[in-house]
Design a protein around this motif. Structure first.
Motif, PDB file in Angstrom:
ATOM      1  N   PRO A 206      -3.793 -11.382  -6.992  1.00 43.83           N
ATOM      2  CA  PRO A 206      -3.932  -9.973  -6.642  1.00 43.83           C
ATOM      3  C   PRO A 206      -4.809  -9.699  -5.425  1.00 43.83           C
ATOM      4  CG  PRO A 206      -5.018 -10.430  -8.725  1.00 43.83           C
ATOM      5  CD  PRO A 206      -4.423 -11.695  -8.279  1.00 43.83           C
ATOM      6  N   HIS A 207      -5.541 -10.677  -4.979  1.00 45.86           N
ATOM      7  CA  HIS A 207      -6.326 -10.450  -3.769  1.00 45.86           C
ATOM      8  C   HIS A 207      -5.622 -11.155  -2.625  1.00 45.86           C
ATOM      9  CE1 HIS A 207      -9.583 -11.887  -0.988  1.00 45.86           C
ATOM     10  NE2 HIS A 207      -9.642 -10.591  -0.867  1.00 45.86           N
TER      11      HIS A 207
ATOM     12  N   PRO B 204      -4.521 -10.826   1.855  1.00 45.78           N
ATOM     13  CA  PRO B 204      -4.898 -10.146   3.091  1.00 45.78           C
ATOM     14  C   PRO B 204      -4.091  -8.899   3.383  1.00 45.78           C
ATOM     15  CG  PRO B 204      -4.551 -12.465   3.487  1.00 45.78           C
ATOM     16  CD  PRO B 204      -4.095 -12.198   2.109  1.00 45.78           C
TER      17      PRO B 204
ATOM     18  N   THR C 134      -2.980  -5.283   3.037  1.00 45.42           N
ATOM     19  CA  THR C 134      -3.810  -4.206   2.522  1.00 45.42           C
ATOM     20  C   THR C 134      -2.998  -3.235   1.701  1.00 45.42           C
ATOM     21  OG1 THR C 134      -3.412  -3.263   4.668  1.00 45.42           O
ATOM     22  CG2 THR C 134      -5.546  -4.242   4.294  1.00 45.42           C
TER      23      THR C 134
ATOM     24  N   GLY D 210      -3.057  -3.167  -1.736  1.00 43.75           N
ATOM     25  CA  GLY D 210      -3.568  -2.992  -3.074  1.00 43.75           C
ATOM     26  C   GLY D 210      -3.391  -4.254  -3.879  1.00 43.75           C
ATOM     27  N   VAL D 211      -3.827  -4.191  -5.129  1.00 40.14           N
ATOM     28  CA  VAL D 211      -3.855  -5.386  -5.943  1.00 40.14           C
ATOM     29  C   VAL D 211      -2.517  -5.600  -6.619  1.00 40.14           C
ATOM     30  CG1 VAL D 211      -6.272  -5.632  -6.325  1.00 40.14           C
ATOM     31  CG2 VAL D 211      -5.062  -3.954  -7.586  1.00 40.14           C
TER      32      VAL D 211
ATOM     33  N   PHE E 244      -0.890   5.993   7.851  1.00 38.26           N
ATOM     34  CA  PHE E 244      -1.572   4.874   7.228  1.00 38.26           C
ATOM     35  C   PHE E 244      -0.585   3.783   6.863  1.00 38.26           C
ATOM     36  CE2 PHE E 244      -5.445   3.287   5.713  1.00 38.26           C
ATOM     37  CZ  PHE E 244      -5.154   2.469   4.649  1.00 38.26           C
TER      38      PHE E 244
ATOM     39  N   THR F 163      -0.968  -0.053   8.300  1.00 35.05           N
ATOM     40  CA  THR F 163      -1.092  -1.288   7.539  1.00 35.05           C
ATOM     41  C   THR F 163       0.188  -2.103   7.551  1.00 35.05           C
ATOM     42  OG1 THR F 163      -0.574  -0.009   5.595  1.00 35.05           O
ATOM     43  CG2 THR F 163      -2.876  -0.466   6.010  1.00 35.05           C
TER      44      THR F 163
ATOM     45  N   LEU G 217      -3.053  -0.859  13.622  1.00 31.68           N
ATOM     46  CA  LEU G 217      -4.092  -0.516  12.647  1.00 31.68           C
ATOM     47  C   LEU G 217      -5.071   0.468  13.273  1.00 31.68           C
ATOM     48  CD1 LEU G 217      -5.335  -1.204   9.862  1.00 31.68           C
ATOM     49  CD2 LEU G 217      -6.744  -2.850  11.044  1.00 31.68           C
TER      50      LEU G 217
END
Lengths: 173, 200, 432
Positions: C55-56, C58, C60, C62-63, C154, C158, C169
């Protein structure tokens, strides 16, 4: 939205096709039509409404559950249907009790119901027979209990004010 | 010869020592110790802390809404974090110094965060950004861990829901001040958490 | 595919599967941060290799955790695992009075906060049969369209970052800051401002807001032109997005996908046009619809939607009617402060509203709005008391995520990253 007479027409069509026991009731509240079906026949009712030649509701907007405690039967599963050609919404719902919470799955009609039925199982405990992947989706898979039922405690920790700070147990104790 | 670090903030001691040195009353060993303390260790440690404080690289770790404000700080030309030393945000926790916990910590995510924190190398710091990471925030229920300090040692808490980018920058500057003042001994010594090592 | 007897990674029990993220050692000499157990087993058995993205990670977004079974570089099977930011918002809402639910619900899909509040407010207004004054409707439309622009910016920032164009970005966030300034000016907070209330909006826009908004409207079109100039004919971007991730619109309809994904596939369904709410029928705007349904169409649809939103805001500002900004039904909306000094009923209403909240007669209602990601619906069950009995948000990203399997199975893993980017998932909404 189908108006009240339109709703009764749909209900009558379903009764004609599938028998009187398929439709439990209808409700028309604030311009929204609700058709209540019996839990065992809800798959047939939905298939009929989806594929009706004249007035089909072919899009499943949402599938969600609700706990009607203290009314019985407690758990309800709602299907929000949408007809994109006529811009009309219809809600089909079934009510099941906690002990016999079995509803046939509709993933064969709408594959998009997959995640949503898993969420209803996770949060309310309604089993969907023949679901391809009947697991918890939001809580950890070995979690016990179904959190969004009304008798499940909301959890969290007590808020410590000055009047109760000496009685409250801290997490490090 | 053992040299201990002394907090010579007592002005009287400094004055008396200076007077004795001028008179020539300070013996050789004491004089050597005096010089070593000032020239070698104190300056080196301060330089090391200064270098560490001004080059804290955050790990890209955003959980929820606070992550948007964090990206606003790291990525925005208006509030730019690079001028404070956080030049790059490293994706791999092995290369990062700082973990900014931005967002709600759910019970499913908590072991993952702990794993990430353990993968980071010393020295490392944690900023808990927002209300949900510091306490439960407004979501005081079954699904969240009420505050990441239940399983992580946290250095700076930043309140807000979400905190403004300026608030996050203030928190990072406070962290830099903390690094400057408190030479880093590793987080287990810093938080008196001996005995929390993993079983081999 | 060579051997089908490669173990299904989901057949491994849950705790053993998550073993790479527990504190106990794996027992076979592997320490922290090693590959998961099932990956190595599968490697020995067959050609298939299962990796775990997240879940982590690079990206962006979310998990989001993806269990990807790879055969070389091709994605053989994909399983998204979610729930890592599940906050129990719906359960918490049952404990709060109706206007306290609005901040909870806003934090669900955390990039389109006004839309969450709008869905909930329209559902409650339907239950109460409450009429929202026209000025409030226009203000709601302006704020929602500004939020749509900021959400798409946004997304652009991303997602195009995921493609490798890192400058987007900076540019996207720079332009988004202008909309956040407008939100801060009207309500005091950049994100989650609790501006929409049941019956209208919380406060009227301050003087100078309209002028600042027009400055933003004057600046944005040239900025969008600049973004298009970089990406539209860029060879790398075209190679990565043309005819990639095509899902037919029948499949998307069966999956329940709405929003720009459905419109890019060629199906022109937009709730603002089909079932207009909050005086959208007064505005003249087009709905961009794609043809092929690949990533390039999705990108074009979102950029075009930004331009249309600018048009809507301009028309709304030009035609902003005078009037009340919230309903004058004192049983639902707070009376203005100056009345508290003179009128006793106003004081009593204020007291009742703040301590207990307004009561809603029993019933159920479902109301949907068109959020930047699709149909965002809110289902409210009222039982006659001051607290809702059930609030369910039908989140578009939750349903759209099911199309990720169709988009990416059989394609390269680099296309998987592009698919996740173009899908625009917001994990706060998915996990609620």
């Amino acid at each position: 939205m189908p108006d009240a007479t339109g709703l009764e027409l749909i209900a009558q069509r379903v009764r004609d096709e599938l028998g009187d026991d398929a439709v439990v009731g209808t409700a028309y509240y604030r311009d929204q039509a609700t058709l209540e079906a019996s839990p065992a026949r809800v798959h047939d009712v939905l298939a009929f409404i989806k594929n009706h030649p004249e007035e089909p509701f072919e899009f499943l907007s949402s599938l969600h559950g609700c706990d009607y405690l203290p009314d019985a039967p407690r758990l309800g599963v709602h299907y929000e249907l949408l007809s994109m050609t006529r811009a009309e919404r219809l809600r089909v719902k079934t009510r099941v009790g906690v002990d016999e919470a079995h509803v046939p799955t509709v993933t064969d009609l709408w594959p998009g119901a997959n995640f949503q039925e898993r969420e209803v199982w996770d949060m309310f405990g309604v089993e969907f027979g023949d679901h391809p992947d009947h697991r918890r989706i939001l809580m950890p898979e070995d979690y016990e209990g179904h959190p969004q039922r009304r008798d499940f405690p909301i959890g969290g920790e007590p808020v410590i004010f000055t009047f109760n700070e000496n009685e409250m147990p801290r997490w490090y104790e | 010869m053992e040299v201990t670090r002394q907090k010579l903030d007592n002005l009287r001691i400094q004055q008396v020592t200076a007077q004795r040195m001028l008179k020539g009353d300070v013996p050789d060993e004491e004089l050597e110790q005096y010089v070593e303390e000032r020239l070698l260790f104190t300056t080196l440690e301060k330089a090391q802390n200064w270098a560490r404080a001004n080059a804290v690289w955050p790990a890209t770790f955003g959980l929820a809404c606070c992550a948007i404000e964090m990206i606003s700080v790291i990525g925005s030309p208006r509030n730019d974090l690079a001028r404070f030393g956080a030049e790059v945000s490293r994706a791999s926790p092995r290369q990062a110094d700082m973990l900014i916990l931005s967002g709600r910590v759910s019970i499913k995510m908590a072991p993952v965060i702990r794993r990430l924190y353990d993968q980071m190398l010393e020295p490392k710091w944690v900023i808990s950004m927002g209300a949900c990471a510091s306490s439960a925030g407004m979501f005081n229920n079954y699904a969240l861990v009420a505050g990441a300090d239940r399983f992580l040692p946290i250095d700076v808490y930043i309140p807000g829901c979400p905190p403004r980018p300026e608030a996050l920058m203030y928190g990072i500057i406070k962290l830099q001040k903390k690094i400057l003042d408190q030479p880093d001994l590793g987080w287990r010594e810093r938080y008196k958490a001996q005995g929390t090592e993993e079983r081999a | 595919m060579s051997s089908q007897e490669g173990k299904n990674p989901l057949a491994v029990p849950y705790r053993e599967r998550e073993q790479s993220i527990t504190m106990e050692s794996l027992g076979n000499g592997q320490g922290e941060g090693q590959a998961p157990v099932y990956g190595t087993e599968l490697e020995r058995d067959s050609e298939l290799f299962t990796i775990n993205i997240g879940p982590h990670h690079p990206a962006t977004h979310g998990v989001l955790r993806l269990l990807v079974t790879l055969e070389g570089e091709y994605v053989h099977e994909l399983t998204p695992l979610i729930g890592y930011v599940h906050t129990g918002i719906e359960k918490s809402c049952e404990d709060q009075s109706y206007w306290k639910v609005i901040p909870f619900v806003e934090r669900m899909d955390y990039l389109s906060y006004y839309f969450n509040a709008m869905a909930f407010c329209t559902a409650v207004e339907r239950l109460l049969e409450l009429e929202v004054p026209e000025r409030a409707q226009y203000l709601r439309v302006i704020h929602m369209e500004l939020n749509r622009i900021s959400s798409h910016l946004f997304w652009m920032a991303t997602s195009i970052l995921d493609f490798g164009a890192i400058s987007f970005l900076w540019w996207g966030i720079r332009d988004r800051e202008m909309t956040l300034d407008l939100f801060e000016m009207s309500s005091g907070q950049r994100m989650h401002p609790r501006y929409f209330q049941v019956g209208g909006v919380m406060e009227d826009i301050p003087p100078g807001w309209e002028q600042k908004c027009r400055e933003f409207l004057a600046r944005m079109p040239s900025r969008i032109d600049q973004y298009e100039a970089v990406l539209d004919k860029n060879e790398i971007f075209l190679h990565r997005t043309r005819n990639v991730g095509v899902v037919s619109k029948e499949r998307l309809l069966a999956l329940g996908v709405t929003g720009p994904l459905l419109r890019a596939a060629g199906h022109p369904w937009d709730l603002r046009k089909a079932m207009p709410y909050s005086s959208y029928e007064h505005f003249d705007f087009k709905v961009p619809v794609g043809t092929v349904g690949d990533h390039y169409d999705r990108y074009q649809v979102r950029i075009a939607e930004m331009r249309e939103s600018l048009k809507i805001i301009e028309q709304a500002l030009d035609g902003l009617p005078e009037g009340r900004y919230i309903t004058d039904n004192r049983k639902i909306a707070l009376p203005p402060r100056h009345e508290l000094a003179t009128s006793m009923e106003a004081l009593i209403h204020h007291f009742k509203l703040v301590t207990e909240g307004f009561r809603v007669p029993p019933g159920e209602a479902y109301s949907a709005v068109e959020s930047p990601r699709g149909e965002l619906g809110c289902f409210v069950v009222a039982d006659g008391s001051a607290k809702p009995a059930r609030v369910h948000m039908r989140d578009p990203s939750f349903v759209n995520l099911q199309s990720l399997k169709d988009m990416s199975e059989g394609t390269l893993i680099a296309d998987l990253i592009a698919s996740v980017a173009m899908l625009d998932p917001i994990l706060g909404g998915i996990d609620r």
